[in-house]
Design a protein around this motif. Structure first.
Motif, mmCIF file in Angstrom:
data_model
loop_
_atom_site.group_PDB
_atom_site.id
_atom_site.type_symbol
_atom_site.label_atom_id
_atom_site.label_comp_id
_atom_site.label_asym_id
_atom_site.label_seq_id
_atom_site.Cartn_x
_atom_site.Cartn_y
_atom_site.Cartn_z
ATOM 1 N N ASP A 6 0.829 -1.204 0.000
ATOM 2 C CA ASP A 6 0.000 0.000 0.000
ATOM 3 C C ASP A 6 0.868 1.261 0.000
ATOM 4 O O ASP A 6 0.529 2.261 -0.633
ATOM 5 C CB ASP A 6 -0.975 -0.022 1.182
ATOM 6 C CG ASP A 6 -1.975 -1.190 1.062
ATOM 7 O OD1 ASP A 6 -1.970 -1.867 0.006
ATOM 8 O OD2 ASP A 6 -2.737 -1.427 2.011
ATOM 9 N N VAL A 7 2.016 1.182 0.688
ATOM 10 C CA VAL A 7 2.962 2.302 0.647
ATOM 11 C C VAL A 7 3.506 2.461 -0.771
ATOM 12 O O VAL A 7 3.608 3.587 -1.284
ATOM 13 C CB VAL A 7 4.113 2.072 1.653
ATOM 14 C CG1 VAL A 7 5.252 3.062 1.409
ATOM 15 C CG2 VAL A 7 3.600 2.204 3.094
ATOM 16 N N ALA A 8 3.803 1.353 -1.415
ATOM 17 C CA ALA A 8 4.306 1.410 -2.796
ATOM 18 C C ALA A 8 3.260 2.033 -3.709
ATOM 19 O O ALA A 8 3.574 2.768 -4.652
ATOM 20 C CB ALA A 8 4.682 0.004 -3.272
ATOM 21 N N SER A 9 2.017 1.741 -3.439
ATOM 22 C CA SER A 9 0.916 2.275 -4.231
ATOM 23 C C SER A 9 0.851 3.801 -4.091
ATOM 24 O O SER A 9 0.650 4.531 -5.069
ATOM 25 C CB SER A 9 -0.369 1.613 -3.722
ATOM 26 O OG SER A 9 -1.414 1.807 -4.597
ATOM 27 N N TRP B 145 2.522 9.336 -6.339
ATOM 28 C CA TRP B 145 2.954 10.533 -5.599
ATOM 29 C C TRP B 145 2.811 11.835 -6.392
ATOM 30 O O TRP B 145 2.413 12.868 -5.854
ATOM 31 C CB TRP B 145 4.399 10.337 -5.130
ATOM 32 C CG TRP B 145 4.821 11.335 -4.092
ATOM 33 C CD1 TRP B 145 5.745 12.327 -4.239
ATOM 34 C CD2 TRP B 145 4.311 11.453 -2.753
ATOM 35 N NE1 TRP B 145 5.849 13.053 -3.078
ATOM 36 C CE2 TRP B 145 4.974 12.538 -2.143
ATOM 37 C CE3 TRP B 145 3.351 10.753 -2.006
ATOM 38 C CZ2 TRP B 145 4.722 12.939 -0.833
ATOM 39 C CZ3 TRP B 145 3.101 11.151 -0.701
ATOM 40 C CH2 TRP B 145 3.775 12.235 -0.131
ATOM 41 N N ASP B 146 3.151 11.792 -7.672
ATOM 42 C CA ASP B 146 3.141 13.040 -8.453
ATOM 43 C C ASP B 146 1.742 13.501 -8.833
ATOM 44 O O ASP B 146 1.553 14.648 -9.221
ATOM 45 C CB ASP B 146 3.962 12.850 -9.740
ATOM 46 C CG ASP B 146 5.444 12.679 -9.420
ATOM 47 O OD1 ASP B 146 5.860 13.132 -8.327
ATOM 48 O OD2 ASP B 146 6.159 12.090 -10.246
ATOM 49 N N ARG B 147 0.782 12.621 -8.734
ATOM 50 C CA ARG B 147 -0.539 12.954 -9.285
ATOM 51 C C ARG B 147 -1.501 13.577 -8.268
ATOM 52 O O ARG B 147 -2.561 14.061 -8.645
ATOM 53 C CB ARG B 147 -1.199 11.675 -9.841
ATOM 54 C CG ARG B 147 -0.414 11.010 -10.966
ATOM 55 C CD ARG B 147 -1.304 10.179 -11.865
ATOM 56 N NE ARG B 147 -2.094 9.183 -11.153
ATOM 57 C CZ ARG B 147 -1.633 7.982 -10.766
ATOM 58 N NH1 ARG B 147 -0.383 7.641 -11.024
ATOM 59 N NH2 ARG B 147 -2.418 7.129 -10.133
ATOM 60 N N TYR B 148 -1.162 13.539 -6.970
ATOM 61 C CA TYR B 148 -2.091 14.039 -5.950
ATOM 62 C C TYR B 148 -1.379 14.951 -4.955
ATOM 63 O O TYR B 148 -0.149 14.937 -4.845
ATOM 64 C CB TYR B 148 -2.739 12.859 -5.202
ATOM 65 C CG TYR B 148 -3.529 11.957 -6.121
ATOM 66 C CD1 TYR B 148 -4.832 12.279 -6.486
ATOM 67 C CD2 TYR B 148 -2.959 10.800 -6.658
ATOM 68 C CE1 TYR B 148 -5.559 11.468 -7.350
ATOM 69 C CE2 TYR B 148 -3.678 9.984 -7.526
ATOM 70 C CZ TYR B 148 -4.978 10.325 -7.864
ATOM 71 O OH TYR B 148 -5.690 9.534 -8.725
ATOM 72 N N ASP B 149 -2.206 15.701 -4.211
ATOM 73 C CA ASP B 149 -1.684 16.598 -3.177
ATOM 74 C C ASP B 149 -1.853 16.014 -1.781
ATOM 75 O O ASP B 149 -1.171 16.394 -0.842
ATOM 76 C CB ASP B 149 -2.452 17.931 -3.191
ATOM 77 C CG ASP B 149 -2.549 18.515 -4.580
ATOM 78 O OD1 ASP B 149 -1.486 18.652 -5.224
ATOM 79 O OD2 ASP B 149 -3.682 18.801 -5.032
ATOM 80 N N PHE B 150 -2.829 15.120 -1.661
ATOM 81 C CA PHE B 150 -3.209 14.582 -0.347
ATOM 82 C C PHE B 150 -3.382 13.079 -0.469
ATOM 83 O O PHE B 150 -4.054 12.598 -1.388
ATOM 84 C CB PHE B 150 -4.522 15.230 0.106
ATOM 85 C CG PHE B 150 -5.052 14.709 1.421
ATOM 86 C CD1 PHE B 150 -4.752 15.352 2.623
ATOM 87 C CD2 PHE B 150 -5.862 13.571 1.471
ATOM 88 C CE1 PHE B 150 -5.243 14.873 3.831
ATOM 89 C CE2 PHE B 150 -6.356 13.088 2.676
ATOM 90 C CZ PHE B 150 -6.041 13.740 3.856
ATOM 91 N N ARG C 122 10.648 8.921 2.885
ATOM 92 C CA ARG C 122 11.477 9.087 1.686
ATOM 93 C C ARG C 122 10.718 9.779 0.552
ATOM 94 O O ARG C 122 11.327 10.326 -0.362
ATOM 95 C CB ARG C 122 12.013 7.722 1.217
ATOM 96 C CG ARG C 122 13.211 7.248 2.043
ATOM 97 C CD ARG C 122 13.949 6.087 1.400
ATOM 98 N NE ARG C 122 13.172 4.850 1.410
ATOM 99 C CZ ARG C 122 13.141 3.990 2.449
ATOM 100 N NH1 ARG C 122 13.839 4.240 3.554
ATOM 101 N NH2 ARG C 122 12.428 2.892 2.372
ATOM 102 N N LEU C 123 9.399 9.782 0.636
ATOM 103 C CA LEU C 123 8.602 10.499 -0.371
ATOM 104 C C LEU C 123 8.643 12.009 -0.118
ATOM 105 O O LEU C 123 8.183 12.786 -0.931
ATOM 106 C CB LEU C 123 7.147 10.001 -0.343
ATOM 107 C CG LEU C 123 6.944 8.514 -0.698
ATOM 108 C CD1 LEU C 123 5.503 8.093 -0.412
ATOM 109 C CD2 LEU C 123 7.289 8.285 -2.172
#
Lengths: 404, 404
Positions: free
Chosen positions: A278-281, A286-291, A327-328
Motif C-alpha cells: 500500500d505504501v508502494a501504491s 505521488w506526483d498525481r495528488y496533493d493529499f 522518503r517520499l
C-alpha cells in the motif's frame, strides 16, 4: 467561535500532505504498568517524528461519543460527522465497495423467513451463511433487473444481509423501512415519508422491486422474504478539492474506508491491507495528488479481538512503514487514528486518539515518544478531529492569511 | 463541531453514576507556596481515585464567566446554562425550596418604604431584618390569597426580600418589573411585555395582588411598599430521564441546589448538609436510581468567607466521605465543582474547576494527586462543563456507537 470557510483561504503551492491512519490506535492504560498498546510498542520511527514534530489528542465526534468507522474518518478528513451524516443504506453500499453513484438510493436488506400466509416467522432467516445468501442474491439479481425505468442492483453482504441499490432519474430517500420490527405479521409496504414526488416514486418502485424479488425466492426454506431498511441517497457533499483545493487519493485495502474516502472525492489507489504494497501504491501515485490517505487496518482488528499483544505487534508493523513514507518527502506527515479501540474494551471507544504532525513548521513540544501520555501534553492540545485538516493545510503552506 | 442529540444513543445497562459536587472547590494559588486549598488539603482518597482514573478541568459557563449556583450546576447536569436560562423569579422560588410547579409564575419582591404620597423613599425598606420581614409576609399571606381565580402564594426570603408565586390557569411571564430603579417616584404598575393573552392576564392579576398586599401593610413604618422583579414561569425542560435515560436523584441539604436539580427532573432524597448522613441517604436509595447528585456545601461557604484554612478543612471532610461512596460500587464516580470560590477572592469565580472521573474505562493519565495543577495536564483536558455528562454516560456504558 464561528468557524471559517477555508475556501477563501486555500492556495496551491504544490506541497503534499500524507495522512497515515492506524485504525483504532488509541488505547486505555491496561496491565500492571498502565501502558496502552501504543506505549508498550517499540515505535522508533514515530517516536523520532514525535520528537521533531508536534503531538496532541483528537476527539473524533464529540465528548463521550464512540464513532463508527464512517464518522471517525470523516472527522479526520475535515468533515464534521454530525453535519455530514451517512444514511444506513449508503454506508452499507460504501462498506461493500459498491460502485455507488450520485442519485442512487441504497437500502439494507435482511432476508427473513415467512410462513404460507406471508407472515414473518424469523426476521433474520436463521442467519443463513454468507455462501447460501450469495446464491439467493444471485437468483434475485437474475430475476429483478429493472422496474419502471429504474435499475435494481443487488449485492450480498454477510449472512442474512444484502444490499439493494436503485438507480434511475428522480429518486428520493424519504422512504420508510419495511421491517415491522416484530414477527407474526407480514413485511410492511415501502411508504413515502411525505408527498415529495421523488419519494413517492421511489416507494412505488421499491414496492414492486421487493415484491418481485420475494416472488423469485418464494421457494426458499429460510430466505423467502425480504425486509428493507435505511433507504438513503448517496451523499452529494463538496469534495476535498472543492473545500480544500486538494487532489486527494486513498489507499485503503478495506472497502468501507475506501468508500467513505470516495464520498469526499478521494480517488482510489490499489490497496490490499499489505502495508508495504500500500505504501508502494502511494509512492507510485505521488506526483498525481496533493493529499494521500493511507489506511492501516490491523491495529483495529487486534483491538476488537481484545488482543493487546497483537495490537502492539501491528503498531510496530505500521511504525516500520514510516521510513518509506518519509522518503517520499511529504511536506506534512500525520499519524493518527479514526477512533480508539482499546483491547481492554474489545471495541471502539470514545477516548481521544493520539496524533503526531511532522512538518518543517511544527512547533516542537518536547514529546520524546508517540503515545497517549506524551500526546496529552503535546503542542496541539486536545481538539475535535475536524481541526486536523486546517492544521495540515496550514503546515503545508496552503492557507493564506485571514484579514490584512 | 456540531453537537449531537444523545437521545438517539442512550441505552440502559443498569450502571450507576455518582456525581459528588464539592461546591466552590476550585481555588487560585495563594500563600507563599502558591498552592490552592485543594492542593494544600490532605485528600488521600481523591488522590488515589485520581491516580487510577482520569482528571481534567471544566469551564462552567464560558471563558471568564463567573457562574451563579444555578448555571454552575446546570452545566454539570449536561444543560448548557446559556441555552437553559432560569428567570430570576424562578431561581428565587427554587432557592427557597418553594413547591414550584409547572405553570406557576414567580417574582422576586423587595419591600420598600413609601411616603404619604406613595413615593418610594427607600428601595430596600432599611434592609429590615429577616425576622421582621417574616411577620410582614405572614400578614400579606393572610390578607391576599386569591385574585380573579389565581392563587397568590407568599414566602419570606432574607432581610427585605420575599417571593410571590402566582398559581392558576393560563399565566405568562412576559411582565415588566415594577421597580422604577430610583426613589422619589411610586412603584410602576406591572405591565405586559406584549399583547399575548397570558401576559396581559398575569399583569392585570399581579397589579391587583400587589395593590392589595400594599394595602395590607400600609401601616408599617418601613416595609410599607413592594417592588416586584423578574417575573418567571417555572422552566419546563426535558428531564435527565428524557435526555439521558437516567432515573436521577439529588441529595442536597440546601434548597437552592435541590431546586435546580428538580428542574431537570431529579427526585429529592433526604439531605441535611451533614455529609455522613447525606451519603447514607444516597446508599439507602441506591437501587432505585441510575444517577446520584450528592452536594457538599461547606467548601463554598468557607471560600465565600475568605477562610483558606476552613476551606482546606472542609475539603478534607468531603474527601473522608469517599470510601463510603466507593463501597456502593458506582460504575462512574465523579468529584468536581459547580464553580471555583477561591478564598483569596471571597466569592465565586470563573476559574475552571478540577474534575476527577473514576471508572474501569478511564484512561490513566498519571495524575498522582487531585488538584488544579495535576488536573491541568489530565486526560480530560480543559473542557466546557457540559461535556461531563456525555463522558459520564460513555464511561457508564450508556451510549451506543454513533454511525457504523
Amino acid at each position: 467561535m464561528a468557524s471559517l470557510d477555508l475556501r477563501h483561504l486555500v492556495q496551491d503551492n504544490g506541497s503534499k500532505i500524507l495522512l497515515f491512519v492506524w485504525d483504532g490506535l488509541g488505547g486505555i492504560g491496561a496491565g500492571p504498568d498502565g501502558r496502552t498498546e501504543l506505549e508498550a510498542a517499540r515505535t522508533p520511527n514515530a517516536d523520532r517524528l514525535a520528537a521533531q514534530g508536534t503531538c496532541g489528542l483528537l476527539e473524533p465526534v464529540g465528548p463521550g461519543i464512540t464513532p463508527g468507522s464512517g464518522p471517525g474518518h470523516l472527522g479526520l478528513f475535515g468533515y464534521d460527522p454530525v453535519e455530514y451524516p451517512i444514511g444506513r443504506g449508503a454506508l452499507e453500499a460504501v462498506g461493500v465497495g459498491f460502485d455507488f453513484r450520485a442519485g442512487d438510493v441504497a437500502a439494507r436488506l435482511n432476508f427473513c423467513t415467512r410462513d404460507a400466509a406471508g407472515r414473518i416467522t424469523d426476521r433474520r432467516a436463521g442467519r443463513i451463511p454468507t455462501e447460501e445468501s450469495k446464491v439467493v442474491v444471485a437468483r434475485i439479481a437474475e430475476a429483478v433487473r429493472e422496474v419502471d425505468g429504474v435499475e435494481a442492483l443487488w449485492a450480498p453482504v454477510k449472512e442474512h444481509r444484502a444490499l439493494l441499490v436503485l438507480r434511475g432519474e428522480g429518486l428520493g430517500d424519504g422512504v420508510e423501512d419495511t421491517d415491522p420490527q416484530k414477527e407474526g405479521v407480514p413485511p410492511v409496504e415501502p411508504r413515502a415519508r411525505d408527498e415529495a414526488k421523488a419519494n413517492v416514486r421511489t416507494a412505488r418502485v421499491a414496492a414492486k422491486v421487493l415484491a418481485r424479488a420475494m416472488d423469485a425466492i418464494r421457494g426458499e426454506a429460510k430466505a423467502n422474504g425480504i425486509l428493507a431498511r435505511g433507504f438513503a441517497l448517496r451523499p452529494t457533499w463538496p469534495t476535498m478539492r472543492e473545500r480544500f483545493g486538494l487532489r486527494a487519493a486513498v489507499a485503503a485495502g478495506t472497502p468501507m474506508y475506501r468508500g467513505v474516502a470516495r464520498l469526499v472525492g478521494m480517488e482510489p489507489l490499489e490497496a490490499t491491507n499489505d502495508v508495504a504494497k500500500d505504501v508502494a501504491s502511494v509512492a507510485a501515485a505521488w506526483d498525481r495528488y496533493d493529499f494521500f490517505f493511507l489506511h492501516y487496518k490491523h491495529t483495529d482488528k487486534a483491538g476488537e479481538d481484545g488482543n493487546f499483544e497483537a495490537k502492539v505487534h501491528y503498531i510496530e508493523e505500521a511504525d516500520a512503514a514510516l521510513p518509506a513514507l518519509e522518503r517520499l518527502r511529504p511536506d506534512v506527515l500525520i499519524v493518527t487514528a479514526d477512533h480508539s479501540t482499546p483491547s481492554a474494551m474489545k471495541g471502539h471507544s470514545w477516548h481521544p486518539v493520539p496524533v503526531l504532525l511532522s512538518a518543517k513548521t511544527a512547533r516542537r513540544d518536547g514529546a520524546a515518544k508517540f503515545g497517549e501520555s506524551a500526546c496529552r501534553t503535546g503542542g496541539l492540545g486536545l481538539r475535535p478531529s475536524t481541526h486536523l485538516m486546517p492544521l495540515a493545510l496550514a503546515h503545508a503552506g496552503r492557507l493564506a492569511k485571514f484579514g490584512a
